[in-house]
Design a protein around this motif. Structure first.
Motif, short mmCIF file in Angstrom:
data_model
loop_
_atom_site.label_atom_id
_atom_site.label_comp_id
_atom_site.label_asym_id
_atom_site.label_seq_id
_atom_site.Cartn_x
_atom_site.Cartn_y
_atom_site.Cartn_z
N ALA A 7 0.76 -0.93 -0.10
CA ALA A 7 0.16 0.48 0.12
C ALA A 7 0.49 1.72 0.66
CB ALA A 7 -0.98 0.25 0.82
N ARG A 8 0.95 2.42 -0.79
CA ARG A 8 1.68 2.85 -0.82
C ARG A 8 1.02 4.56 -0.67
NH1 ARG A 8 0.17 6.08 -6.08
NH2 ARG A 8 -0.67 4.33 -7.27
N GLY A 9 -0.77 4.36 -0.44
CA GLY A 9 -1.54 5.23 -0.13
C GLY A 9 -0.95 5.91 0.95
N VAL A 10 -2.14 6.71 1.41
CA VAL A 10 -2.95 6.91 3.11
C VAL A 10 -3.98 6.35 2.94
CG1 VAL A 10 -3.73 8.96 3.92
CG2 VAL A 10 -1.59 9.36 1.80
N PHE A 11 -4.04 5.60 4.13
CA PHE A 11 -4.58 5.06 4.57
C PHE A 11 -5.06 6.50 6.13
CE2 PHE A 11 -4.04 1.76 3.64
CZ PHE A 11 -4.90 0.69 3.54
N LEU A 12 -7.03 6.95 5.84
CA LEU A 12 -7.68 7.74 5.99
C LEU A 12 -7.85 6.75 7.69
CD1 LEU A 12 -9.84 9.62 3.84
CD2 LEU A 12 -7.03 9.67 4.41
N ALA A 49 -16.19 6.91 11.01
CA ALA A 49 -16.64 7.11 9.33
C ALA A 49 -16.87 8.44 9.34
CB ALA A 49 -18.02 6.43 8.88
N LYS A 68 -13.44 10.13 8.69
CA LYS A 68 -12.85 9.84 7.36
C LYS A 68 -13.96 10.71 6.05
CE LYS A 68 -11.11 5.27 8.97
NZ LYS A 68 -11.86 4.02 9.09
N ILE A 90 -9.37 6.71 -5.53
CA ILE A 90 -9.30 6.55 -4.11
C ILE A 90 -9.81 5.65 -4.02
CG2 ILE A 90 -11.02 7.87 -2.35
CD1 ILE A 90 -10.53 9.86 -3.46
N PRO A 107 -9.29 -4.45 5.03
CA PRO A 107 -7.59 -3.55 4.80
C PRO A 107 -6.65 -4.77 4.15
CG PRO A 107 -8.29 -5.14 6.82
CD PRO A 107 -9.16 -4.86 5.86
N HIS A 108 -6.86 -5.72 3.47
CA HIS A 108 -6.09 -6.35 2.84
C HIS A 108 -6.61 -6.09 1.20
CE1 HIS A 108 -3.61 -6.92 6.41
NE2 HIS A 108 -4.95 -8.06 6.63
N PHE A 139 -6.02 -1.72 -2.30
CA PHE A 139 -5.26 -0.72 -1.77
C PHE A 139 -3.48 -0.34 -2.47
CE2 PHE A 139 -8.70 -0.84 1.79
CZ PHE A 139 -9.19 -0.34 1.45
N ALA A 142 -4.43 2.60 -4.67
CA ALA A 142 -5.10 3.66 -4.40
C ALA A 142 -4.10 4.66 -3.98
CB ALA A 142 -6.27 3.78 -3.76
N ASP A 143 -4.06 6.13 -3.78
CA ASP A 143 -3.94 7.38 -3.46
C ASP A 143 -3.81 7.16 -1.86
OD1 ASP A 143 -1.83 8.18 -5.67
OD2 ASP A 143 -3.78 7.75 -6.70
N TYR A 144 -5.37 7.32 -2.24
CA TYR A 144 -5.99 7.03 0.07
C TYR A 144 -6.85 6.13 -0.19
CZ TYR A 144 -4.25 12.12 -1.04
OH TYR A 144 -3.95 12.93 -1.22
N CYS A 145 -6.49 5.25 1.24
CA CYS A 145 -7.40 4.44 1.33
C CYS A 145 -7.99 4.56 3.03
CB CYS A 145 -6.37 3.18 1.39
SG CYS A 145 -4.72 3.47 0.10
N VAL A 146 -10.13 4.34 2.69
CA VAL A 146 -10.63 4.31 3.39
C VAL A 146 -11.20 2.64 3.23
CG1 VAL A 146 -13.15 5.61 4.07
CG2 VAL A 146 -10.55 6.19 2.57
N VAL A 147 -11.13 2.54 5.17
CA VAL A 147 -11.33 1.07 5.44
C VAL A 147 -12.32 0.86 5.88
CG1 VAL A 147 -11.21 -1.39 6.69
CG2 VAL A 147 -9.44 -0.10 5.81
N GLU A 148 -13.72 1.14 5.02
CA GLU A 148 -14.78 1.49 6.02
C GLU A 148 -16.82 0.21 5.09
OE1 GLU A 148 -16.73 2.87 8.23
OE2 GLU A 148 -14.98 3.74 9.24
N PHE A 174 -20.31 4.67 5.06
CA PHE A 174 -19.34 5.66 4.61
C PHE A 174 -19.70 6.52 3.58
CE2 PHE A 174 -16.09 7.43 2.44
CZ PHE A 174 -14.87 7.80 3.46
#
Lengths: 256, 327
Positions: free
Chosen positions: A230-235, A239, A242, B288, B294-295, B299, B302-308, B313
């Motif tokens: 994963a190279r991205g940012v996890f928010l 909920a 985020k 995004i 989460p695995h 992701f 992705a540049d931005y990851c949202v685990v929801e 969401f």
């Protein structure tokens, strides 16, 4: 007509995949097995032919240890007339060439008009077995079939799914091998009558050693989990937090 | 030992497909970084021009194999022509792109050549003068390292795994043209059909909101549509699985077998990130991804990851948008 549908009992891991380091293969959880969904499309296509052409018989074949009986019976409950179990007791990886050789060796003298299977298996994703069966039996073939029509008693018309939404239109005489792409039809569920019929039926069991099985031509030396790349940012946050953060990013980048 | 590496080119409408150059790049890695042992074969009807182009771009030697019965791809005709040719060369490796043409041809060709066949290769390892090949299992949840045990090995190369090959500009590869006759074949390729669907909406949109099986149920597409509504020039895309269950038509399918896209923003909702899908969104500027797992493979790109969970969401996003941004 006589149709052979090659089905695979695939392992679909849950959230955790564990590697068994003694066998070098993944550790199976007994509840993780099911009939390969691509093979369900192949089976459905066979059953659609059976509905249109009188005296069509559909056989389902699979290779593996005792547990594979469940997948073969599932295919019969969905509508296959007979089930054939090629017993190969060793757990773990069986190469597409070995699989294809076993099936070809079984099917050789059986006068199947059509041999069908899914374009790929959900577990090892090789996309090889059908084409290798054709290569071994010297049958014409087409992979990734997304449309199938019987032209005459001896001729099939298929459309192969290619890249960028193109389709290749091909005619093949029977006997031939077709590998079926997902989305070609809507696979049916088992009907009660078939479930009851299947209960009365015995599978045809063939030990793998009675068939031709060559040595594997390639070996898996290890299986491993991919590095988390994963190279991205996890928010972070709830909920709602985020959501606010995501909107802020979208706004900042002028997407909103 | 013979160290020739043959690449079988894939082409359409008079030009080599980009995946052909990726396959050549993989062959160059197998060759130790240059193109000295590479021989590209371009089967088809009039392929000399394509061969010239490849030889010019990559510096590799190219053979155009022209003949009757090769105008359109036909597995049987290709195998008939290539089998004899390859049995003479006895290549160490035969490299094809992992596309519906490549994986159609490779396994049957391997059977004829008594070669091993390794498909969907993403990476090569070099150890003790031997190559091993890394390919995905379980949709990329796991990888396998595979070693061939035959004199010849056929491999198919995952699209997007290698950058297109470029050679030195001053050295053009040699080109020769040979004529072959596939003779009569049982299989007849009639034509290539282009999709009747209008996919322009996807390829021309700045923003694509895409749905995967992870949205849970068809009714949740309304959430995806509402989310798309907050962007200008947006379109709805989806994964193959969503088309297969009939939630959306195939004209919405993003990926190498569907539409390859390069929007400014790609927002993947409930998409696990199957390889063919990920290859189809490589051109997106910002990705995004929203997924409960989460695995999830998505992701990794992705540049931005949202685990929801999307059902919570997306309404939260819509609510906050209404409160903070809508006039």
């Amino acid at each position: 007509m006589k149709i052979l549908v090659c089905v695979k009992q695939v392992y679909v891991p849950g959230t955790d995949v564990t590697i068994d380091h003694s066998s070098g293969w993944i550790q199976y959880n007994p509840t993780g097995f099911r009939l390969n969904s691509y093979d369900e499309y192949a089976l459905e296509e066979a059953l659609l032919i059976k509905e249109r052409i009188a005296d069509t018989r559909v056989h389902a074949v699979s290779i593996g240890p005792g547990r594979t009986e469940v997948a073969i019976r599932r295919a019969m409950e969905i509508g296959a007339d007979e089930g054939i179990q090629i017993r190969y007791e060793k757990e773990g990886y069986l190469s597409p060439y070995q699989t294809a050789s076993l099936i070809s060796s079984y099917a050789k003298e059986k006068q199947y008009d059509l041999i069908m299977t899914g374009v790929t298996a959900e577990d090892d994703m090789q996309m090889q077995t059908g084409q290798m069966i054709a290569g071994t039996l010297n049958y014409p073939y087409a992979s990734s079939v997304i449309k199938l029509e019987m032209k005459t008693e001896h001729l099939v018309y298929v459309e192969r799914e290619c890249d960028a939404m193109r389709r290749e239109c091909v005619e093949l005489p029977m006997p031939c091998v077709l590998t079926i792409q997902s989305g070609i039809n809507k696979p049916r569920y088992p009907a009660l009558s078939n479930v009851l019929r299947t209960k009365q039926q015995k599978l045809m069991e063939i030990p793998a050693q009675d068939l031709v099985m060559p040595e594997a031509r390639e070996k898996i030396i290890k299986v491993f989990l991919p590095e988390t790349t994963a190279r991205g940012v996890f928010l972070q946050g709830s909920a709602k937090e985020k959501a606010v953060e995501l909107l802020r990013i979208l706004h900042e980048k002028a997407f909103l | 030992m013979n160290d020739t590496i043959v690449v079988i080119a894939q082409h359409s409408q008079g030009a080599a497909d980009p995946v052909t150059y990726e396959a050549i790049a993989c062959a160059m890695e197998l060759c130790g970084g240059d193109n000295s042992c590479i021989r590209v074969i371009v089967p088809g009807k009039q392929t000399a021009d394509i061969a010239e182009k490849i030889a010019g771009t990559t510096g590799a030697d190219v053979t155009a194999v022209e003949g009757k019965g090769l105008k359109l791809y036909n597995a049987e005709a290709y195998i008939k022509v290539l089998e004899g040719f390859l049995k003479d060369i006895k290549p160490l490796y035969i490299v094809l792109p992992h596309t519906s043409t490549g994986y159609d041809l490779a396994p049957a060709l391997a059977v004829k050549l008594k070669a091993s066949c390794i498909t969907a290769v993403e990476k090569i390892n070099h150890a003790d003068g031997k190559h091993t090949f890394i390919r995905p299992l379980f949709n990329g949840r796991l990888y396998a390292e595979v070693v061939p045990e035959t004199e010849s090995t056929v491999i198919t190369v995952q699209p997007g795994a290698w950058h297109k090959a470029v050679g030195s500009p001053d050295k053009k590869g040699r080109v020769n043209v040979i004529t072959a006759d596939a003779g009569s074949t049982k299989t007849r390729t009639i034509s290539i059909k282009h999709s009747e669907y209008e996919s322009a909406a996807l390829s021309q949109s700045d923003v694509i909101i895409s749905a995967g099986r992870g949205i849970g149920k068809k009714e949740n597409l309304s959430l995806i549509r509402e989310l798309a509504g907050i962007f200008k020039r947006s379109a709805i895309g989806c994964s193959r699985a969503v088309c297969d269950v009939g939630w959306l038509g195939y004209r919405h399918q993003v990926g190498t077998t569907g539409v390859t896209v390069s929007p400014k923003l790609y927002l993947a909702c409930g998409i696990s990130g199957a390889i063919q899908h990920v290859s189809g969104i490589k051109g997106a500027q910002t990705i995004i991804a929203v997924n409960t797992d989460p695995h999830a493979r998505i992701f990794s790109v992705a540049d931005y990851c949202v685990v929801e969970d999307l059902e919570q969401f997306i309404p939260a996003v819509l609510e906050a948008y209404g409160r903070l941004y809508s006039e």
